[in-house]
Write a protein that holds these residues in place. Sequence first.
Motif, short mmCIF file in Angstrom:
data_model
loop_
_atom_site.label_atom_id
_atom_site.label_comp_id
_atom_site.label_asym_id
_atom_site.label_seq_id
_atom_site.Cartn_x
_atom_site.Cartn_y
_atom_site.Cartn_z
N VAL A 67 5.32 -4.99 5.27
CA VAL A 67 5.35 -5.69 4.09
C VAL A 67 4.24 -4.66 3.45
O VAL A 67 4.40 -4.51 2.11
N GLN A 68 3.11 -4.21 4.05
CA GLN A 68 2.32 -3.35 3.23
C GLN A 68 2.83 -2.03 2.73
O GLN A 68 2.65 -1.69 1.77
N LEU A 69 3.84 -1.59 3.88
CA LEU A 69 4.59 -0.35 3.13
C LEU A 69 5.48 -0.62 2.38
O LEU A 69 5.42 0.10 1.15
N GLU A 70 6.07 -1.91 2.01
CA GLU A 70 6.95 -2.15 0.88
C GLU A 70 6.03 -2.37 -0.33
O GLU A 70 6.33 -1.66 -1.53
N LEU A 71 5.00 -2.85 -0.19
CA LEU A 71 3.95 -3.25 -1.20
C LEU A 71 3.30 -1.70 -1.69
O LEU A 71 3.10 -1.65 -3.13
N ASN A 72 3.50 -0.67 -1.10
CA ASN A 72 2.86 0.57 -1.26
C ASN A 72 3.99 1.67 -1.89
O ASN A 72 3.77 2.50 -2.14
N GLY A 73 5.07 0.91 -2.14
CA GLY A 73 6.42 1.50 -2.89
C GLY A 73 7.38 2.25 -1.85
O GLY A 73 8.26 2.79 -2.32
#
Length: 103
Positions: A67-73
């Motif tokens: 999820v953090q990777l997704e939030l980082n684009g």
Amino acid sequence: TTGEQHITTGVDYVNLLCGFFNSYLFQYYMYLLISKGSYAYGAKEIFEQIQIPKLSENQAKELENLVQLELNGEDVEEKINSFVYSSYGLTKAEISIIQGITT
């Protein structure tokens, strides 16, 4: 509460829940409930019925990181969906139905 799941401490619950609630599986679940006119999107009754599978600390951290990777684009949506499907033990046939409605 019956069916309540607890996750190991040290986990970012917001990211964890974002992973589940933004998955195709949850979108499919919402589609089913809303299409039959039972609930409005985001209704309290919907969220009270959701059972998040019990995850190990490693599993929780894995989803949190995705999820953090997704939030980082980064585009890891399919990895998140695969994780969620696996968490619920869905079959390929069940996944095909979900993806046929949500994609």
